[in-house]
Scaffold this active site. Structure first.
Site, PDB file in Angstrom:
ATOM      1  N   CYS A   1       3.388  -5.981  11.778  1.00 56.14           N
ATOM      2  CA  CYS A   1       3.381  -7.460  11.197  1.00 56.14           C
ATOM      3  C   CYS A   1       4.535  -7.708  10.573  1.00 56.14           C
ATOM      4  O   CYS A   1       5.096  -7.225  10.094  1.00 56.14           O
ATOM      5  CB  CYS A   1       2.372  -6.997   9.673  1.00 56.14           C
ATOM      6  SG  CYS A   1       1.846  -7.950   8.477  1.00 56.14           S
TER       7      CYS A   1
ATOM      8  N   HIS B   1       1.718  -7.321  21.170  1.00 51.06           N
ATOM      9  CA  HIS B   1       1.735  -9.239  20.105  1.00 51.06           C
ATOM     10  C   HIS B   1       2.991 -10.273  20.662  1.00 51.06           C
ATOM     11  O   HIS B   1       4.175  -9.648  20.570  1.00 51.06           O
ATOM     12  CB  HIS B   1       1.618  -9.277  18.839  1.00 51.06           C
ATOM     13  CG  HIS B   1       1.233 -10.284  18.017  1.00 51.06           C
ATOM     14  ND1 HIS B   1       1.046 -11.134  17.255  1.00 51.06           N
ATOM     15  CD2 HIS B   1       1.656 -11.632  18.463  1.00 51.06           C
ATOM     16  CE1 HIS B   1       1.118 -11.922  16.932  1.00 51.06           C
ATOM     17  NE2 HIS B   1       1.230 -13.024  17.614  1.00 51.06           N
TER      18      HIS B   1
ATOM     19  N   ASP C   1      -2.414 -15.109  20.155  1.00 52.68           N
ATOM     20  CA  ASP C   1      -3.198 -16.932  21.087  1.00 52.68           C
ATOM     21  C   ASP C   1      -4.224 -16.521  22.096  1.00 52.68           C
ATOM     22  O   ASP C   1      -4.753 -17.990  22.831  1.00 52.68           O
ATOM     23  CB  ASP C   1      -2.172 -18.083  21.729  1.00 52.68           C
ATOM     24  CG  ASP C   1      -0.995 -18.241  20.483  1.00 52.68           C
ATOM     25  OD1 ASP C   1      -1.032 -18.472  20.015  1.00 52.68           O
ATOM     26  OD2 ASP C   1      -0.332 -18.835  21.728  1.00 52.68           O
TER      27      ASP C   1
ATOM     28  N   ARG D   1      -6.481 -14.400  14.818  1.00 55.25           N
ATOM     29  CA  ARG D   1      -6.613 -15.835  14.201  1.00 55.25           C
ATOM     30  C   ARG D   1      -7.556 -16.401  13.921  1.00 55.25           C
ATOM     31  O   ARG D   1      -8.519 -16.750  13.075  1.00 55.25           O
ATOM     32  CB  ARG D   1      -5.176 -16.480  13.950  1.00 55.25           C
ATOM     33  CG  ARG D   1      -3.935 -16.458  13.340  1.00 55.25           C
ATOM     34  CD  ARG D   1      -2.986 -17.290  13.592  1.00 55.25           C
ATOM     35  NE  ARG D   1      -2.857 -17.165  14.499  1.00 55.25           N
ATOM     36  CZ  ARG D   1      -2.438 -18.265  15.558  1.00 55.25           C
ATOM     37  NH1 ARG D   1      -2.400 -18.730  14.823  1.00 55.25           N
ATOM     38  NH2 ARG D   1      -1.507 -17.957  16.896  1.00 55.25           N
TER      39      ARG D   1
END
Length: 303
Positions: free
Chosen positions: A70, A143, A179, A202
């Site tokens: 994060c 990530h 993504d 997301r």
């Protein structure tokens, strides 16, 4: 760590509420629906505190994931999240302690999520992964952005195959993140990068039905989400936060939801605005409501 675990018979849920404020639910889980598939992600900067917190929930979750990816200030300023990538010794100690004192005794998996350490050179990331897979974790997620990179910047997947190879050599599963918009991409990502799966963030926040073969439009998602919120007596603050992710940024419903101070107020704002968006649906709903009120026998409902 400051929560008390209680069984909520009305909702058939396990509630973790603040000891000093029992009405404030910090975490709630429904074993009937979530057992076998619930991963609890924590932010931590201390092995001792991670273990204490992990033991509170370990009996009700199936895995604990340490978020060391994060990039937000609220997480990094206290040494949590991506700040742990700058203190790898501490991250190793946290994972080792969780595996030894929580994962083993409770029979659950411990995993970690990290970020790419360098946008050009994969070696720093490889070196960190080699250390992390020796802690006894079951899974590692990369990530594919560095900490300073923002979500609008395209992901960098050049290191993903090497990270997957290191993980697999140690018997650790490896996931890709960044993504990923839906399961239709999964087979291609697995083939291209040698990973075991992918993590969606997301895209799922914006539309939880992204996991379905045919995702639903946001209006339908919003209505079904509010039905669930009423069923489980969800916090109206959390409900507003999640609902705001579904609604397109400039839609007038944003402001109406933001002003609401209860689940009922959120529902009223949602119904009013969606009826304005879809006049035929409003007419159908009014017709149904009129029929129900005139033709159905009155009945008393007790909670």
């Amino acid at each position: 760590m400051n929560c008390t675990r209680t069984w909520n018979a009305k909702l058939e849920c396990v509630d973790f509420a603040e000891a000093e404020n029992p009405r404030r639910i910090v975490f709630r889980t429904c074993p009937r629906l979530e057992r076998g598939r619930l991963v609890f992600q924590m932010g931590t900067a201390s092995p001792e505190l991670a273990v204490r917190a992990g033991k509170v929930v370990a009996g009700d979750v199936d895995a604990i994931d340490v978020n060391s990816g994060c990039p937000m200030h609220f997480s990094m300023h206290s040494g949590m999240g991506a700040a742990l990538l700058q203190t790898p010794d501490r991250l190793v100690d946290i994972l080792t302690a969780l595996v030894r004192d929580v994962g083993g005794p409770f029979g659950i998996h411990i995993s970690v999520k990290i970020r790419l350490l360098d946008r050009d050179d994969p070696e720093p990331t490889y070196a960190l992964v080699r250390r992390l897979v020796r802690t006894g974790i079951s899974c590692l997620t990369l990530h594919c952005r560095t900490t300073p990179m923002r979500p609008r910047e395209p992901v960098l997947r050049f290191a993903m195959r090497g990270v997957a190879d290191i993980c697999h050599a140690a018997g650790v599963a490896c996931y890709l993140n960044g993504d990923v918009v839906g399961p239709h991409e999964l087979r291609g990502l697995m083939d291209a990068h040698g990973v075991d799966g992918a993590m969606i963030a997301r895209a799922a926040e914006a539309n939880p039905t992204c996991f379905a073969a045919t995702p639903q439009p946001w209006r339908q998602v919003a209505r079904e989400y509010m039905q669930l919120c009423h069923q489980v007596d969800n916090s109206y603050i959390n409900s507003k936060y999640c609902l705001a992710k579904f609604i397109p940024g400039k839609h007038p419903l944003h402001q109406s939801v933001a002003r609401a101070k209860s689940l009922d107020a959120i529902q009223a704002a949602l119904d009013q605005q969606l009826d304005l968006d879809d006049p035929p649906a409003r007419k159908r709903r009014k017709s149904i409501d009129s029929f129900d009120s005139e033709s159905k026998p009155k009945r008393q409902v007790t909670a």
